[in-house]
Design an enzyme around this catalytic site. Structure first.
Site, PDB file in Angstrom:
ATOM      1  CG  HIS A   1      38.385  40.337  -3.737  1.00  0.00           C
ATOM      2  ND1 HIS A   1      39.399  39.705  -3.060  1.00  0.00           N
ATOM      3  CD2 HIS A   1      38.819  41.601  -3.934  1.00  0.00           C
ATOM      4  CE1 HIS A   1      40.403  40.554  -2.859  1.00  0.00           C
ATOM      5  NE2 HIS A   1      40.069  41.709  -3.392  1.00  0.00           N
TER       6      HIS A   1
ATOM      7  CG  HIS B   1      39.219  46.513  -5.081  1.00  0.00           C
ATOM      8  ND1 HIS B   1      39.502  46.816  -3.764  1.00  0.00           N
ATOM      9  CD2 HIS B   1      39.800  45.323  -5.317  1.00  0.00           C
ATOM     10  CE1 HIS B   1      40.245  45.848  -3.239  1.00  0.00           C
ATOM     11  NE2 HIS B   1      40.439  44.928  -4.163  1.00  0.00           N
TER      12      HIS B   1
ATOM     13  CG  HIS C   1      45.921  41.232   0.954  1.00  0.00           C
ATOM     14  ND1 HIS C   1      45.741  41.738  -0.307  1.00  0.00           N
ATOM     15  CD2 HIS C   1      47.262  41.192   1.145  1.00  0.00           C
ATOM     16  CE1 HIS C   1      46.923  41.999  -0.849  1.00  0.00           C
ATOM     17  NE2 HIS C   1      47.861  41.678   0.010  1.00  0.00           N
TER      18      HIS C   1
ATOM     19  CG  HIS D   1      43.914  37.925  -3.494  1.00  0.00           C
ATOM     20  ND1 HIS D   1      44.749  37.722  -2.427  1.00  0.00           N
ATOM     21  CD2 HIS D   1      43.521  39.213  -3.400  1.00  0.00           C
ATOM     22  CE1 HIS D   1      44.872  38.836  -1.737  1.00  0.00           C
ATOM     23  NE2 HIS D   1      44.113  39.758  -2.301  1.00  0.00           N
TER      24      HIS D   1
ATOM     25  CG  ASP E   1      41.813  41.500  -6.324  1.00  0.00           C
ATOM     26  OD1 ASP E   1      41.334  42.605  -5.959  1.00  0.00           O
ATOM     27  OD2 ASP E   1      42.987  41.163  -6.092  1.00  0.00           O
TER      28      ASP E   1
ATOM     29  CG  HIS F   1      44.599  50.757 -10.411  1.00  0.00           C
ATOM     30  ND1 HIS F   1      44.499  51.374  -9.182  1.00  0.00           N
ATOM     31  CD2 HIS F   1      44.938  49.477 -10.167  1.00  0.00           C
ATOM     32  CE1 HIS F   1      44.772  50.491  -8.230  1.00  0.00           C
ATOM     33  NE2 HIS F   1      45.030  49.329  -8.793  1.00  0.00           N
TER      34      HIS F   1
ATOM     35  N   PRO G   1      49.202  48.061  -8.189  1.00  0.00           N
ATOM     36  CG  PRO G   1      49.245  46.868  -6.178  1.00  0.00           C
ATOM     37  CD  PRO G   1      49.483  48.235  -6.768  1.00  0.00           C
TER      38      PRO G   1
HETATM   39 ZN    ZN Z   1      44.083  41.746  -1.853  1.00  0.00          ZN
END
Ligand code: ZN
Length: 425
Positions: free
Chosen positions: A56, A58, A177, A230, A303, A307, A321
Site C-alpha cells: 500500500h 502512494h 478502503h 489499513h 499507506d 503530500h 489526510p
Molecule cells: Zn485508504
C-alpha cells in the site's frame, strides 16, 4: 553483475555467517567465505531480512509529481528496506486503464530501485459508479492482480459484488478502503472523547467495521479474495477474526501509524497527524498489535501518502489526510514487535509477497534464493529529520522522534540499491 560478500551477518537473528551474492542470487552461505572479486560488506551486528514488500504505497505519479514521483518514492522505499511496492491507483489520471498502469510499471523499471507493482482502480475514475477495465489491466504488461479504489470506499454493494466476481476468474483481489461514506461525512478525526472535546466532526469506528462485515460476507458468498486496507479499530479485528474462522478468503493490513499513534495527537492541531482512517485510541492500538502477532492481521503496509507542503501545512480542516511511511516502517515495527525477526519477515515480506503474487520476493536469504534482501542495524537509534528523508514530501508524523533501527543496505536481485545507508542512485 556485481558480486557482494556480506561478512558476519545474522540471518533473521541466527548466529553470524557470510553471504555471497553472485548472479542475482545468494550463491553461498557459511563462515569464512572467500571471493576476491566480490565487493566486501562488513555486516558485523547487522541482521539480514528478506526485502520488505509494501502492499500500500502512494507514489503520486502521474499527476502530483510535486509530492512524489515513482523515482523518489522508489528511493524512499529502498532506503526503508523495501524491494517491492504496490502503487495505489489514485493518481491523476487515475490508474483505471491498461495505459496508466503500464506507465507506472515502466517508470518503476526505469527507476530500478524496487519492483513497482501497480494496483488498478476498481471503478472508473474512482467514482464508484461502474467497473474499470479490470481484465485489460490484468492482461497488460503490468499484470495487475490487486484492484482498489483506495482513498474511496467501493460503497455500492452491488458494484463490490460484481468486482469480486470479475477478479475471481484470474484469482485477483479487491483491496477495500473500508469507510461507509454516509457515516463519515465531514469527518475530521476519530469519533470519541477527544473529538467531542475539540468540537471536530468524528469518523466513527462503525463506519469501518460495517463495511468490513459486509465485504467479508460478500467475499464468502462469491468465493473471491478480499484484502482490507489499513484496519484501524478493535471492532474490525473481531469481524476479521470471525470471518477467518469461517474460512473466508480475506487478508488484512495495519499501518505503522495505527500501531503507534493515538487520536490524542489531534490536540496539537498539527495536520501531519490527519490521516484516513484516523488515528484511534489506545484500546484500538492494543487490539491491532495483538492481531498482528496472532495473525488475524496478516501484514504491515505503510499507506505511504506524500503530500505537498500547501496540502499539509494549513488549517486542520483543509489539510489532506495521509502521512509518509516507507522510510520509517521497519523502525516502527521494531519498536512495536521488538527484535522478533521471523515475525517481522512474515508480516512485512513473506506474506505481502504471497498476497500480491510477487514470486521473486519474500524469500529468506539462503543458497539459491534471489538476492533480494535488506540489512538492518537493530542497535542504531536515529532522530527523524524530515529534511533528510528521500521522499519529495515532508509529512512524517515522527519528526524529531528517536526511532530504533536503521537500514544499512538493500539488494534487489543481487544489485545493491542502498549501501552504507545511502541510495546508490
Ligand atoms: Zn485508504
Amino acid at each position: 553483475m556485481n558480486s557482494y560478500l556480506i561478512r558476519n551477518v545474522s540471518v533473521l537473528g541466527a548466529a553470524p555467517t557470510d553471504l555471497l551474492i553472485r548472479d542475482g542470487v545468494v550463491a553461498e552461505t557459511g563462515a569464512g567465505l572467500a571471493a576476491p572479486d566480490a565487493t566486501l560488506v562488513d555486516a558485523e551486528g547487522l541482521v539480514a531480512l528478506p526485502g520488505l514488500v509494501d502492499l500500500h504505497t502512494h507514489l503520486r505519479e502521474p499527476g502530483r509529481e510535486d509530492a512524489e514521483t515513482v523515482k523518489t518514492g522508489s528511493r524512499a522505499a529502498a532506503l526503508g528496506g523495501y524491494t517491492a511496492v504496490c502503487a495505489m491507483a489514485n493518481t491523476s489520471p487515475v490508474a483505471d486503464t491498461a495505459g496508466v498502469v503500464e506507465q507506472v510499471w515502466r517508470l518503476g523499471r526505469e527507476a530500478g530501485l524496487v519492483d513497482v507493482q501497480p494496483i488498478g482502480a476498481v471503478t472508473v475514475g474512482l467514482a464508484g459508479e461502474r467497473l474499470a477495465e479490470l481484465g485489460a489491466m490484468a492482461d497488460s504488461a503490468a499484470r495487475v492482480r490487486i484492484f482498489s479504489d483506495d482513498g474511496h470506499c467501493v460503497a455500492d454493494p452491488r458494484l463490490m459484488r460484481r468486482a469480486l466476481e470479475y477478479v475471481k476468474a484470474f484469482d485477483g483481489i479487491i483491496a477495500q478502503h473500508a469507510e461507509e461514506p454516509r457515516l463519515t461525512e465531514g469527518a475530521q478525526m476519530h469519533e470519541g472523547e477527544v473529538s467531542t472535546r475539540l468540537g471536530l466532526t468524528g469518523w466513527p469506528a462503525v463506519a469501518e467495521e460495517a463495511i468490513i462485515a459486509r465485504d467479508v460476507l460478500l467475499a464468502e458468498h462469491v468465493g473471491s479474495r478480499l484484502h482490507v486496507c489499513h484496519v484501524s479499530t478493535a471492532g474490525s479485528v473481531e469481524v476479521l477474526r470471525h470471518a477467518k474462522a469461517r474460512g473466508v478468503r480475506v487478508t488484512a493490513e495495519v499501518t505503522p501509524h495505527h500501531l503507534l499513534l493515538t487520536d490524542a495527537r489531534a490536540e496539537t492541531y498539527d495536520p501531519v497527524f490527519k490521516v484516513n482512517p484516523p488515528l484511534r485510541t489506545a484500546t484500538d492500538i492494543a487490539a491491532l498489535r495483538a492481531a498482528l502477532v496472532d495473525g488475524v492481521i496478516d501484514i504491515i503496509a505503510t499507506d505511504h501518502a506524500p503530500h505537498a507542503v500547501e496540502d499539509k501545512e494549513c488549517e486542520w480542516a483543509y489539510a489532506r489526510p495521509g502521512m509518509l511511511g516507507l522510510e520509517t516502517a521497519l523502525s516502527i515495527a521494531l519498536d512495536v514487535l521488538g527484535p522478533r525477526w521471523d515475525l517481522i519477515a512474515e508480516r512485512m515480506s513473506r506474506t505481502p509477497a504471497r498476497i500480491a503474487g510477487l514470486t521473486e520476493h519474500g524469500h529468506d536469504p539462503a543458497p539459491g534464493a534471489p538476492a533480494t534482501l535488506t540489512l538492518v542495524d537493530p542497535a542504531a537509534r536515529r532522530v527523524i529529520e524530515p529534511a533528510e528523508l528521500a521522499s519529495r514530501s515532508r509529512n512524517t508524523p515522527y519528526a524529531r522522534m528517536t526511532l530504533p533501527g536503521r537500514i544499512v543496505a538493500t539488494f534487489l536481485r543481487g544489485e545493491a540499491t542502498v549501501l552504507d545507508g545511502k541510495a546508490v542512485k
